[in-house]
Design a protein around this motif. Structure first.
Motif, PDB file in Angstrom:
ATOM      1  N   MET A  17       0.836  -1.200   0.000  1.00 53.91           N
ATOM      2  CA  MET A  17       0.000   0.000   0.000  1.00 53.91           C
ATOM      3  C   MET A  17       0.870   1.249   0.000  1.00 53.91           C
ATOM      4  SD  MET A  17      -3.095  -0.748   2.667  1.00 53.91           S
ATOM      5  CE  MET A  17      -4.380  -1.941   2.314  1.00 53.91           C
ATOM      6  N   ARG A  18       0.660   2.118  -0.972  1.00 56.85           N
ATOM      7  CA  ARG A  18       1.397   3.376  -1.014  1.00 56.85           C
ATOM      8  C   ARG A  18       0.646   4.355  -1.914  1.00 56.85           C
ATOM      9  NH1 ARG A  18       4.529  -0.423  -3.001  1.00 56.85           N
ATOM     10  NH2 ARG A  18       5.875  -0.253  -1.171  1.00 56.85           N
ATOM     11  N   VAL A  19       0.894   5.618  -1.684  1.00 56.68           N
ATOM     12  CA  VAL A  19       0.283   6.684  -2.469  1.00 56.68           C
ATOM     13  C   VAL A  19       1.391   7.573  -3.001  1.00 56.68           C
ATOM     14  CG1 VAL A  19      -1.188   8.738  -2.364  1.00 56.68           C
ATOM     15  CG2 VAL A  19      -1.858   6.659  -1.140  1.00 56.68           C
ATOM     16  N   ASP A  20       1.276   7.960  -4.262  1.00 57.43           N
ATOM     17  CA  ASP A  20       2.217   8.917  -4.835  1.00 57.43           C
ATOM     18  C   ASP A  20       1.730  10.308  -4.480  1.00 57.43           C
ATOM     19  OD1 ASP A  20       3.931  10.475  -6.239  1.00 57.43           O
ATOM     20  OD2 ASP A  20       3.479   9.629  -8.210  1.00 57.43           O
ATOM     21  N   TYR A  21       2.504  10.996  -3.653  1.00 54.90           N
ATOM     22  CA  TYR A  21       2.096  12.314  -3.184  1.00 54.90           C
ATOM     23  C   TYR A  21       2.559  13.440  -4.094  1.00 54.90           C
ATOM     24  CZ  TYR A  21       0.540  10.441   1.305  1.00 54.90           C
ATOM     25  OH  TYR A  21      -0.127   9.770   2.289  1.00 54.90           O
ATOM     26  N   GLY A  22       2.824  13.123  -5.354  1.00 53.83           N
ATOM     27  CA  GLY A  22       3.203  14.178  -6.286  1.00 53.83           C
ATOM     28  C   GLY A  22       2.159  15.271  -6.312  1.00 53.83           C
ATOM     29  N   ILE A  23       2.580  16.501  -6.270  1.00 51.59           N
ATOM     30  CA  ILE A  23       1.654  17.628  -6.159  1.00 51.59           C
ATOM     31  C   ILE A  23       0.630  17.633  -7.288  1.00 51.59           C
ATOM     32  CG2 ILE A  23       1.490  20.142  -6.258  1.00 51.59           C
ATOM     33  CD1 ILE A  23       4.004  20.288  -4.623  1.00 51.59           C
ATOM     34  N   ALA A  24       1.077  17.460  -8.526  1.00 52.64           N
ATOM     35  CA  ALA A  24       0.132  17.481  -9.646  1.00 52.64           C
ATOM     36  C   ALA A  24      -0.831  16.310  -9.571  1.00 52.64           C
ATOM     37  CB  ALA A  24       0.903  17.451 -10.964  1.00 52.64           C
ATOM     38  N   ALA A  25      -0.336  15.153  -9.101  1.00 51.92           N
ATOM     39  CA  ALA A  25      -1.171  13.954  -9.058  1.00 51.92           C
ATOM     40  C   ALA A  25      -2.273  14.068  -8.028  1.00 51.92           C
ATOM     41  CB  ALA A  25      -0.298  12.729  -8.763  1.00 51.92           C
ATOM     42  N   ARG A  26      -1.996  14.739  -6.909  1.00 52.12           N
ATOM     43  CA  ARG A  26      -2.995  14.752  -5.848  1.00 52.12           C
ATOM     44  C   ARG A  26      -3.974  15.914  -5.967  1.00 52.12           C
ATOM     45  NH1 ARG A  26      -1.205  18.561  -2.041  1.00 52.12           N
ATOM     46  NH2 ARG A  26       1.039  18.949  -2.110  1.00 52.12           N
ATOM     47  N   GLY A  27      -3.715  16.832  -6.888  1.00 45.44           N
ATOM     48  CA  GLY A  27      -4.658  17.910  -7.106  1.00 45.44           C
ATOM     49  C   GLY A  27      -4.837  18.806  -5.910  1.00 45.44           C
ATOM     50  N   ALA A  28      -3.763  19.110  -5.219  1.00 44.32           N
ATOM     51  CA  ALA A  28      -3.847  19.968  -4.045  1.00 44.32           C
ATOM     52  C   ALA A  28      -4.244  21.385  -4.435  1.00 44.32           C
ATOM     53  CB  ALA A  28      -2.503  19.985  -3.307  1.00 44.32           C
ATOM     54  N   VAL A  29      -4.680  22.140  -3.434  1.00 43.17           N
ATOM     55  CA  VAL A  29      -5.085  23.515  -3.698  1.00 43.17           C
ATOM     56  C   VAL A  29      -3.893  24.327  -4.184  1.00 43.17           C
ATOM     57  CG1 VAL A  29      -6.030  25.599  -2.654  1.00 43.17           C
ATOM     58  CG2 VAL A  29      -6.925  23.356  -1.999  1.00 43.17           C
ATOM     59  N   GLU A  30      -2.768  24.182  -3.488  1.00 39.63           N
ATOM     60  CA  GLU A  30      -1.549  24.849  -3.929  1.00 39.63           C
ATOM     61  C   GLU A  30      -0.754  23.889  -4.790  1.00 39.63           C
ATOM     62  OE1 GLU A  30      -1.243  25.261  -0.122  1.00 39.63           O
ATOM     63  OE2 GLU A  30      -1.780  27.364   0.088  1.00 39.63           O
ATOM     64  N   GLU A  31      -0.326  24.349  -5.955  1.00 36.28           N
ATOM     65  CA  GLU A  31       0.393  23.488  -6.879  1.00 36.28           C
ATOM     66  C   GLU A  31       1.901  23.684  -6.793  1.00 36.28           C
ATOM     67  OE1 GLU A  31      -2.790  21.381  -8.007  1.00 36.28           O
ATOM     68  OE2 GLU A  31      -0.765  21.052  -8.764  1.00 36.28           O
ATOM     69  N   THR A  32       2.356  24.406  -5.776  1.00 33.74           N
ATOM     70  CA  THR A  32       3.781  24.660  -5.617  1.00 33.74           C
ATOM     71  C   THR A  32       4.276  24.021  -4.330  1.00 33.74           C
ATOM     72  OG1 THR A  32       3.276  26.756  -4.528  1.00 33.74           O
ATOM     73  CG2 THR A  32       3.695  26.824  -6.891  1.00 33.74           C
ATOM     74  N   ASP A  33       5.592  23.908  -4.222  1.00 35.50           N
ATOM     75  CA  ASP A  33       6.187  23.303  -3.040  1.00 35.50           C
ATOM     76  C   ASP A  33       6.033  24.191  -1.812  1.00 35.50           C
ATOM     77  OD1 ASP A  33       7.355  20.740  -3.721  1.00 35.50           O
ATOM     78  OD2 ASP A  33       8.696  21.834  -5.054  1.00 35.50           O
ATOM     79  N   LEU A  34       5.794  23.547  -0.686  1.00 35.25           N
ATOM     80  CA  LEU A  34       5.797  24.233   0.590  1.00 35.25           C
ATOM     81  C   LEU A  34       7.130  24.963   0.753  1.00 35.25           C
ATOM     82  CD1 LEU A  34       4.712  24.739   3.492  1.00 35.25           C
ATOM     83  CD2 LEU A  34       5.690  22.514   4.116  1.00 35.25           C
ATOM     84  N   ASP A  35       7.038  26.237   1.072  1.00 37.77           N
ATOM     85  CA  ASP A  35       8.234  27.072   1.138  1.00 37.77           C
ATOM     86  C   ASP A  35       8.259  27.840   2.458  1.00 37.77           C
ATOM     87  OD1 ASP A  35      10.537  28.245  -0.645  1.00 37.77           O
ATOM     88  OD2 ASP A  35       9.567  29.985   0.292  1.00 37.77           O
ATOM     89  N   GLU A  36       9.461  28.166   2.900  1.00 40.11           N
ATOM     90  CA  GLU A  36       9.609  28.902   4.150  1.00 40.11           C
ATOM     91  C   GLU A  36       8.858  30.234   4.128  1.00 40.11           C
ATOM     92  OE1 GLU A  36      13.308  26.299   3.847  1.00 40.11           O
ATOM     93  OE2 GLU A  36      11.915  27.328   2.513  1.00 40.11           O
ATOM     94  N   THR A  37       8.722  30.839   2.956  1.00 40.26           N
ATOM     95  CA  THR A  37       8.045  32.135   2.877  1.00 40.26           C
ATOM     96  C   THR A  37       6.562  32.039   3.212  1.00 40.26           C
ATOM     97  OG1 THR A  37       7.645  31.840   0.496  1.00 40.26           O
ATOM     98  CG2 THR A  37       9.663  32.982   1.152  1.00 40.26           C
ATOM     99  N   TRP A  38       6.004  30.825   3.126  1.00 41.47           N
ATOM    100  CA  TRP A  38       4.600  30.659   3.482  1.00 41.47           C
ATOM    101  C   TRP A  38       4.369  30.949   4.966  1.00 41.47           C
ATOM    102  CZ3 TRP A  38       2.284  25.709   0.763  1.00 41.47           C
ATOM    103  CH2 TRP A  38       2.495  25.804  -0.624  1.00 41.47           C
ATOM    104  N   LEU A  39       5.452  30.977   5.730  1.00 40.74           N
ATOM    105  CA  LEU A  39       5.357  31.197   7.175  1.00 40.74           C
ATOM    106  C   LEU A  39       5.809  32.592   7.581  1.00 40.74           C
ATOM    107  CD1 LEU A  39       6.658  27.664   7.928  1.00 40.74           C
ATOM    108  CD2 LEU A  39       4.475  28.525   8.800  1.00 40.74           C
ATOM    109  N   ASP A  40       5.878  33.504   6.607  1.00 38.00           N
ATOM    110  CA  ASP A  40       6.298  34.866   6.915  1.00 38.00           C
ATOM    111  C   ASP A  40       5.395  35.524   7.946  1.00 38.00           C
ATOM    112  OD1 ASP A  40       8.466  34.743   5.243  1.00 38.00           O
ATOM    113  OD2 ASP A  40       7.536  35.851   3.578  1.00 38.00           O
ATOM    114  N   ASP A  41       4.123  35.158   7.960  1.00 38.33           N
ATOM    115  CA  ASP A  41       3.168  35.756   8.901  1.00 38.33           C
ATOM    116  C   ASP A  41       2.975  34.900  10.151  1.00 38.33           C
ATOM    117  OD1 ASP A  41       2.695  37.920   7.182  1.00 38.33           O
ATOM    118  OD2 ASP A  41       1.171  36.799   6.078  1.00 38.33           O
ATOM    119  N   GLY A  42       3.784  33.853  10.296  1.00 36.45           N
ATOM    120  CA  GLY A  42       3.658  32.985  11.467  1.00 36.45           C
ATOM    121  C   GLY A  42       3.016  31.657  11.112  1.00 36.45           C
ATOM    122  N   TRP A  43       2.986  30.760  12.084  1.00 35.50           N
ATOM    123  CA  TRP A  43       2.458  29.413  11.848  1.00 35.50           C
ATOM    124  C   TRP A  43       0.937  29.374  11.815  1.00 35.50           C
ATOM    125  CZ3 TRP A  43      -0.899  27.282  15.321  1.00 35.50           C
ATOM    126  CH2 TRP A  43      -0.956  27.877  16.587  1.00 35.50           C
TER     127      TRP A  43
END
Length: 234
Positions: A17-43
């Motif tokens: 059992m496994r899932v490919d967590y590729g961003i495009a494959a999973r259709g996430a809301v954000e299509e870009t990689d999680l980045d440190e700048t996403w936390l500029d306003d805090g957690w």
């Protein structure tokens, strides 16, 4: 196995059992990689946004989190985990409610440190919140209590949470007795043994699934007024 439980014709292969967590494959809301700048306003703003997006996508109980506490009753400390609902979110932390005399309540009284994990597999995301807990003010508990359905208020009074009960019939009878007790009471009071906890984090980790198990992990560490942000290897 009870006759009422369904059986599976073929046992699942857990190792396969496994899932490919590729961003495009999973259709996430954000299509870009999680980045440190996403936390500029805090957690807290990022956790809130992820909760809102999970809600918008129809995730069942998106505010569910696995809460881990420490049991000190045995010869050595041991972790104990269960699922609870996050009922408050602020820059100070996450809030949940429970019976103070429950297993989690007595464990937090002995050791206030805890960890909570939000998991949204459909989005390929997790958030881990770790830190110390404290009881919220009575007026905070009262405001939340006032928002609860009558049935939930009665249930809080009827259940001696985490204690053994002889049968389901005995538990149902306890609810009957409590319902009768408060039959003429419009505003059922908060039980003295029930209330909220704030998990005030010293560490919040955001996890985003990626292909080949090279996931994105970014942790926010909080020490008083000092905050640091680090990327972790998966």
């Amino acid at each position: 196995m009870p006759a009422s439980e369904p059986t599976m014709a073929t046992a699942p292969d857990l190792a396969d059992m496994r899932v490919d967590y590729g961003i495009a494959a999973r259709g996430a809301v954000e299509e870009t990689d999680l980045d440190e700048t996403w936390l500029d306003d805090g957690w807290e703003p990022l956790l809130r946004r992820w909760l809102e997006q999970a809600t918008a996508l129809g995730v069942a109980e998106p505010n569910a989190m696995v809460l881990a506490t420490v049991s000190l009753t045995g010869p050595v400390p041991r972790p104990v985990a269960r699922t609870v609902l996050c009922k408050g979110l602020s820059p100070e932390g996450v809030t949940f409610y429970t019976n103070f005399d429950s297993a989690k309540g007595t464990q937090l009284a002995a050791d206030p440190y805890a960890a909570a994990t939000f998991v949204w597999p459909a989005l390929g995301r997790q958030v881990h919140v770790r830190g110390v807990t404290e009881r919220v003010a009575p007026e905070v508990t009262q405001r939340y209590w006032d928002s609860r359905p009558r049935g939930s208020r009665l249930g809080a009074w009827a259940s001696a949470q985490s204690r053994t009960v002889a049968s389901r019939a005995d538990l149902d009878q306890s609810l009957v007795d409590v319902t009768r007790r408060f039959a003429d009471t419009e505003d059922i009071p908060v039980p003295p043994f029930w209330g909220g906890y704030l998990l005030r984090p010293d560490e919040v980790e955001f996890w985003q699934g990626r292909s080949g198990r090279l996931h994105n992990r970014i942790v926010v560490r909080i020490d008083g007024d000092t905050t640091s942000i680090d990327r972790l290897q998966p």
